[in-house]
Scaffold this motif. Structure first.
Motif, short mmCIF file in Angstrom:
data_model
loop_
_atom_site.label_atom_id
_atom_site.label_comp_id
_atom_site.label_asym_id
_atom_site.label_seq_id
_atom_site.Cartn_x
_atom_site.Cartn_y
_atom_site.Cartn_z
N GLU A 7 1.04 -1.31 -0.12
CA GLU A 7 -0.03 -0.23 0.05
C GLU A 7 0.91 1.27 0.05
N THR A 8 0.96 1.89 -0.78
CA THR A 8 1.69 3.18 -1.05
C THR A 8 0.99 4.01 -2.18
N SER A 9 1.22 5.42 -1.71
CA SER A 9 0.77 6.26 -2.54
C SER A 9 1.70 7.14 -3.75
N LEU A 10 3.06 6.17 -3.92
CA LEU A 10 3.79 6.39 -4.80
C LEU A 10 3.50 5.62 -6.11
N ARG A 11 3.68 6.61 -7.26
CA ARG A 11 3.44 5.99 -8.60
C ARG A 11 4.37 4.91 -9.08
N ALA A 12 3.91 3.93 -9.70
CA ALA A 12 5.01 2.84 -10.11
C ALA A 12 5.23 3.52 -11.57
N ARG A 13 6.47 2.83 -11.80
CA ARG A 13 7.13 3.22 -12.92
C ARG A 13 7.73 2.11 -13.83
N GLN A 36 19.47 -3.30 1.65
CA GLN A 36 18.67 -3.02 2.86
C GLN A 36 17.66 -1.76 2.83
N ALA A 37 17.58 -1.21 1.74
CA ALA A 37 16.68 -0.03 1.70
C ALA A 37 15.31 -0.27 2.01
N ALA A 38 14.73 0.67 2.69
CA ALA A 38 13.18 0.62 2.91
C ALA A 38 12.04 0.67 1.55
N LEU A 39 12.66 1.15 0.52
CA LEU A 39 11.90 1.54 -0.51
C LEU A 39 12.55 0.70 -1.71
N PRO A 40 11.68 0.23 -2.67
CA PRO A 40 12.32 -0.49 -4.04
C PRO A 40 12.87 0.36 -4.80
N TRP A 41 13.93 0.93 -4.73
CA TRP A 41 14.87 1.53 -5.69
C TRP A 41 15.33 1.00 -6.93
N SER A 42 15.22 1.95 -8.16
CA SER A 42 15.57 1.27 -9.22
C SER A 42 17.19 1.50 -9.07
N PRO A 43 17.99 0.49 -9.83
CA PRO A 43 19.25 0.70 -9.95
C PRO A 43 19.88 1.92 -10.61
N VAL A 44 19.00 2.35 -11.57
CA VAL A 44 19.17 3.31 -12.24
C VAL A 44 19.05 4.81 -11.33
N LEU A 66 23.56 10.41 1.65
CA LEU A 66 22.75 11.14 0.89
C LEU A 66 21.64 10.36 0.25
N LEU A 67 21.73 9.15 -0.04
CA LEU A 67 20.74 8.14 -0.66
C LEU A 67 19.79 7.97 0.75
N ARG A 68 20.29 7.76 2.05
CA ARG A 68 19.38 7.49 3.09
C ARG A 68 18.35 8.90 3.46
N ARG A 69 19.02 10.06 3.22
CA ARG A 69 18.16 11.31 3.31
C ARG A 69 17.18 11.35 2.48
N SER A 70 17.50 11.01 0.91
CA SER A 70 16.65 11.21 -0.24
C SER A 70 15.52 9.85 0.21
N GLU A 71 15.77 8.68 0.89
CA GLU A 71 14.73 7.74 0.83
C GLU A 71 13.76 8.24 1.97
N ALA A 72 14.42 8.98 3.04
CA ALA A 72 13.72 9.47 4.29
C ALA A 72 12.66 10.68 3.67
N GLN A 73 12.99 11.35 2.92
CA GLN A 73 12.09 12.41 2.26
C GLN A 73 11.24 11.83 1.58
N THR A 74 11.34 10.75 0.66
CA THR A 74 10.41 10.00 -0.14
C THR A 74 9.30 9.39 0.95
N LEU A 75 9.81 8.59 1.90
CA LEU A 75 8.99 7.93 2.81
C LEU A 75 7.97 9.10 3.78
#
Length: 90
Positions: A7-13, A36-44, A66-75
């Motif tokens: 369940e997420t409001s983020l759009r699929a790509r 170990q990331a909380a979100l399913p990041w694309s490798p790109v 920097l990646l952790r901060r980006s992930e936290a902002q998205t979450l």
């Protein structure tokens, strides 16, 4: 049809490249972080942030921060959207 995306409001790509081949080409610290990331990041997208950090002269640890901060902002964005949808349905 719902798939196992949670369940997420983020759009699929859609992806135009093989994500596993791209994943295998990533630097080891970045691959370990992605596993170990909380979100399913694309490798790109992960590589894009990693490359920009490296271009600025940041160390691998700083790039991962920097990646952790980006992930936290998205979450945080997702959490607000989910919270708003819950209140709207009540």
């Amino acid at each position: 049809m719902k798939r196992n995306l949670g369940e997420t409001s983020l759009r699929a790509r859609r992806r135009s490249v093989d994500p596993m081949h791209t994943y295998d080409a990533l630097p080891t610290p970045l691959r370990q972080w992605l596993s170990q990331a909380a979100l399913p990041w694309s490798p790109v997208s992960a590589r894009k942030i990693w490359t920009r950090a490296q271009a600025k002269g940041l160390s691998a640890d700083d790039a991962l921060a920097l990646l952790r901060r980006s992930e936290a902002q998205t979450l945080a964005r997702d959490k607000r959207a989910v919270r708003q949808s819950i209140y709207q349905t009540e």
